[in-house]
Design an enzyme around this catalytic site. Structure first.
Site, PDB file in Angstrom:
ATOM      1  N   LYS A  22       0.847  -1.213   0.000  1.00 53.70           N
ATOM      2  CA  LYS A  22       0.000   0.000   0.000  1.00 53.70           C
ATOM      3  C   LYS A  22       0.875   1.254   0.000  1.00 53.70           C
ATOM      4  CE  LYS A  22      -1.757   1.609   4.091  1.00 53.70           C
ATOM      5  NZ  LYS A  22      -1.503   3.030   4.401  1.00 53.70           N
ATOM      6  N   ASN A  23       1.895   1.259   0.893  1.00 50.37           N
ATOM      7  CA  ASN A  23       2.659   2.497   1.100  1.00 50.37           C
ATOM      8  C   ASN A  23       3.683   2.773   0.005  1.00 50.37           C
ATOM      9  OD1 ASN A  23       1.099   2.919   3.271  1.00 50.37           O
ATOM     10  ND2 ASN A  23       2.621   2.336   4.801  1.00 50.37           N
ATOM     11  N   CYS A 117      -4.974  12.378  12.270  1.00 51.14           N
ATOM     12  CA  CYS A 117      -5.738  11.130  12.290  1.00 51.14           C
ATOM     13  C   CYS A 117      -5.576  10.556  13.686  1.00 51.14           C
ATOM     14  CB  CYS A 117      -5.234  10.172  11.211  1.00 51.14           C
ATOM     15  SG  CYS A 117      -3.640   9.527  11.601  1.00 51.14           S
ATOM     16  N   ARG A 122       0.093  14.325  12.668  1.00 51.54           N
ATOM     17  CA  ARG A 122       0.538  14.110  11.281  1.00 51.54           C
ATOM     18  C   ARG A 122       0.839  15.445  10.581  1.00 51.54           C
ATOM     19  NH1 ARG A 122      -1.123   8.915   9.840  1.00 51.54           N
ATOM     20  NH2 ARG A 122       0.492   9.038   8.227  1.00 51.54           N
ATOM     21  N   ASP A 305       4.538   0.620  12.002  1.00 52.96           N
ATOM     22  CA  ASP A 305       3.285   0.037  11.498  1.00 52.96           C
ATOM     23  C   ASP A 305       3.046  -1.376  12.017  1.00 52.96           C
ATOM     24  OD1 ASP A 305       3.422   1.582   8.196  1.00 52.96           O
ATOM     25  OD2 ASP A 305       2.883   2.338  10.170  1.00 52.96           O
ATOM     26  N   ARG A 397      -8.649  -0.468   4.682  1.00 54.92           N
ATOM     27  CA  ARG A 397      -7.800   0.566   4.076  1.00 54.92           C
ATOM     28  C   ARG A 397      -6.454  -0.003   3.682  1.00 54.92           C
ATOM     29  NH1 ARG A 397      -6.769   5.684   7.232  1.00 54.92           N
ATOM     30  NH2 ARG A 397      -5.597   5.913   5.321  1.00 54.92           N
TER      31      ARG A 397
HETATM   32  C1  EPZ Z   1       4.229   6.853   6.096  1.00 57.88           C
HETATM   33  O1  EPZ Z   1       3.518   7.904   6.733  1.00 57.88           O
HETATM   34  C2  EPZ Z   1       3.267   5.673   6.056  1.00 57.88           C
HETATM   35  N1  EPZ Z   1       2.088   6.012   5.277  1.00 57.88           N
HETATM   36  C3  EPZ Z   1       2.854   5.285   7.479  1.00 57.88           C
HETATM   37  O2  EPZ Z   1       2.031   4.120   7.393  1.00 57.88           O
HETATM   38  C4  EPZ Z   1       4.116   4.933   8.267  1.00 57.88           C
HETATM   39  O3  EPZ Z   1       3.753   4.647   9.604  1.00 57.88           O
HETATM   40  C5  EPZ Z   1       5.089   6.121   8.237  1.00 57.88           C
HETATM   41  O4  EPZ Z   1       5.385   6.472   6.864  1.00 57.88           O
HETATM   42  C6  EPZ Z   1       6.399   5.798   8.943  1.00 57.88           C
HETATM   43  O5  EPZ Z   1       6.977   4.676   8.384  1.00 57.88           O
HETATM   44  C7  EPZ Z   1       2.156   5.967   3.910  1.00 57.88           C
HETATM   45  O6  EPZ Z   1       3.193   5.686   3.336  1.00 57.88           O
HETATM   46  C8  EPZ Z   1       0.903   6.299   3.171  1.00 57.88           C
HETATM   47  P1  EPZ Z   1       6.403  10.233   8.271  1.00 57.88           P
HETATM   48  P2  EPZ Z   1       4.135   9.414   6.747  1.00 57.88           P
HETATM   49  O7  EPZ Z   1       6.333  11.465   7.450  1.00 57.88           O
HETATM   50  O8  EPZ Z   1       4.845   9.670   5.470  1.00 57.88           O
HETATM   51  C9  EPZ Z   1       6.007  13.490  11.743  1.00 57.88           C
HETATM   52  C10 EPZ Z   1       0.125   2.799   7.754  1.00 57.88           C
HETATM   53  O9  EPZ Z   1      -0.395   2.312   8.761  1.00 57.88           O
HETATM   54  N2  EPZ Z   1       6.092  14.480  10.674  1.00 57.88           N
HETATM   55  O10 EPZ Z   1       7.669   9.416   8.247  1.00 57.88           O
HETATM   56  O11 EPZ Z   1       3.068  10.338   7.163  1.00 57.88           O
HETATM   57  C11 EPZ Z   1       4.702  12.703  11.676  1.00 57.88           C
HETATM   58  O12 EPZ Z   1       3.675  13.399  12.354  1.00 57.88           O
HETATM   59  C12 EPZ Z   1       0.651   4.227   7.786  1.00 57.88           C
HETATM   60  O13 EPZ Z   1       0.268   2.191   6.655  1.00 57.88           O
HETATM   61  C13 EPZ Z   1       6.156  15.818  11.014  1.00 57.88           C
HETATM   62  O14 EPZ Z   1       6.117  16.178  12.190  1.00 57.88           O
HETATM   63  O15 EPZ Z   1       5.207   9.253   7.923  1.00 57.88           O
HETATM   64  C14 EPZ Z   1       5.059  11.410  12.375  1.00 57.88           C
HETATM   65  O16 EPZ Z   1       4.966  11.581  13.773  1.00 57.88           O
HETATM   66  C15 EPZ Z   1       0.480   4.881   9.156  1.00 57.88           C
HETATM   67  N3  EPZ Z   1       6.228  16.744  10.020  1.00 57.88           N
HETATM   68  C16 EPZ Z   1       6.531  11.204  11.995  1.00 57.88           C
HETATM   69  O17 EPZ Z   1       7.018  12.486  11.553  1.00 57.88           O
HETATM   70  C17 EPZ Z   1       6.258  16.392   8.683  1.00 57.88           C
HETATM   71  O18 EPZ Z   1       6.327  17.290   7.819  1.00 57.88           O
HETATM   72  C18 EPZ Z   1       6.728  10.194  10.873  1.00 57.88           C
HETATM   73  O19 EPZ Z   1       6.005  10.649   9.772  1.00 57.88           O
HETATM   74  C19 EPZ Z   1       6.194  15.015   8.364  1.00 57.88           C
HETATM   75  C20 EPZ Z   1       6.120  14.072   9.372  1.00 57.88           C
END
Ligand code: EPZ
Length: 417
Positions: A22-23, A117, A122, A305, A397
């Protein structure tokens, strides 16, 4: 929403396949708007988030088709608009991944700010700060991100945190920018390598994907390409934990052991048998797991995850475990539900303190988010008696036909609604 009804206690046995990731798929789909030529992506899972992304692409003016065999064909030739509306972005946060491609392709974007969420606020501050460094004029008004400028210009982009989404948005913006972009402290997930491979097949010039420093030399235009989505390491991990938790013997066909190293190590520490072959990964387990401590970290650390599913497994361990969540600020919403099934867990800041119990008992539970839902499914498979999992739509999802896969492994699970 739909409901799963599970009679627990049957060890899972047999071989099960894993779908495309998915990701990875969602970002590959976003990348197709970087060219006016047709792109073909195969091995795409039929899950709600993919269907939402199809809607986003069509809403932007692309022609996106999802065929029954898991093939997606996208042509974004003429008449692309720059608007990704709140109705769609609020359904799926990953819609924000069209921001970079729109800025790169059109020089402008009007994308709704994604809400938070259940697992955290996020933020997208790193996405926006990075795109500004590439020369985009970004404002956020009335809940929308307005990005405008002409052609983006390459720059050095240091990320405060190796954010997966920020790395991907910058990657997709930089491929058509003027000059060189260097992403420092980039995310290293396999899905990043996958996206870079697809962009390279489209004609992009990228080095270092999978490491902390990624260099992109912008090109004038990209052409169409074909790509096969890699196996979903989180689905594979979910199925392996389910096999261990039910004391079974499960082979996950297509699972890439190299993408699951820390999970496999932790499962071995609990006493599970792990066998890696060309076919995939096999887990065998007898008796209660030993308690182990787990801390989530960006890849190659233990995947956040898989954290909820590991918690369900450790709920029946022989001993106490500390499960630390270092990536999201609120990824423990399943604790109350598991405690209703007889688990003994409590939250101490970003640590879950888990005292293992002999057995969980089936109970009615409600799914708060996608991966918490997977954890409750697994818990129900191992619990004594009946578990009814409400709001199971969250699980759809990220998992295609998860109930039929589990039934094929001997689980007593049915779906209603
Ligand atoms: C991706 O989310 C995945 N989703 C998530 O999977 C996964 O948990 C995550 O990467 C970490 O591996 C998809 O790929 C669609 P991040 P993403 O940006 O890109 C903070 C699932 O269950 N952050 O690495 O949103 C953020 O709030 C989902 O399949 C900021 O603060 O993850 C989080 O606490 C859930 N500012 C942390 O960093 C930003 O600009 C990691 O987020 C961006 C992120």
């Amino acid at each position: 929403m739909s409901t799963y009804i599970i009679q627990g206690g049957s060890p899972l046995r047999g071989t099960v396949g894993v779908n495309g990731a998915k990701n990875a798929a969602l970002k590959l789909m976003a990348a197709t708007i970087l060219t006016e030529e047709t792109c073909v992506i195969t091995n795409v899972p039929d899950i709600t988030d993919v269907r939402t992304m199809i809607e986003v692409l069509n809403c932007l003016g692309a022609e996106a088709e999802f065929r029954p065999d898991g093939t997606i064909v996208v042509t974004a030739d003429g008449g692309l608009t720059d608007r990704a509306p709140y109705e769609l972005v609020s359904q799926m946060r990953a819609s924000i991944m069209v921001l970079g491609p729109l800025l790169a392709r059109l020089g402008r974007a009007h994308v709704a700010l994604p809400g938070g969420c259940n697992i955290g606020s996020r933020q997208i501050d790193m996405h926006l700060a990075s795109l500004k460094r590439l020369g985009a004029k970004i404002t956020t008004e009335h809940g929308y991100i307005e990005g405008e400028d002409g052609r983006l210009r390459g720059a050095v982009i240091p990320l405060d945190f190796p954010s997966v989404g920020a790395t991907e948005n910058v990657l997709m913006a930089a491929v058509l920018a003027e000059g060189r972009t260097v992403i420092e402290n980039a995310a290293r997930e396999p899905e990043i390598i996958e996206l870079a491979a697809f962009l390279t097949a489209m004609g992009a010039n990228i080095n270092g994907a999978g490491s902390s420093v990624i260099e992109i030399d912008g090109v004038e235009r990209l052409h169409g390409a074909e790509h096969v989505v890699l196996p979903d390491r989180i689905e594979a991990g979910t199925l392996l934990i389910a096999g261990a938790m039910t004391g079974g013997d499960v082979t996950v066909q297509g699972a890439v052991a190299g993408h699951l190293e820390l999970l496999l190590e932790k499962l071995k520490e609990t006493g599970a048998g792990i066998t890696v072959s060309d076919e995939g990964v096999r887990v065998t387990m007898t008796g209660r797991p030993k308690a182990v401590d787990v801390a989530t970290l960006p890849y190659p650390g233990f995947p956040t995850d898989l954290q909820p599913m590991m918690a369900a497994y450790l709920a029946v361990a022989d001993g106490a475990s500390v499960l630390t969540e270092n990536v999201f600020e609120n990824r423990f919403l399943y604790i109350d539900e598991l405690n209703r099934m007889g688990a003994d867990m409590r939250l101490d800041d970003h640590h879950a303190i888990i005292r293992g119990v002999e057995k969980l008992s089936g109970a009615p539970v409600r799914v708060p988010d996608l991966r918490a839902g997977a954890a409750l499914l697994i818990a129900g498979l191992a619990a004594e008696g009946e578990t009814v999992v409400y709001d199971a739509g969250h699980i759809d999802r990220g998992y295609q036909d998860i109930d039929s896969k589990l039934r094929d492994l001997g689980a007593c699970i049915t779906r209603e609604g």
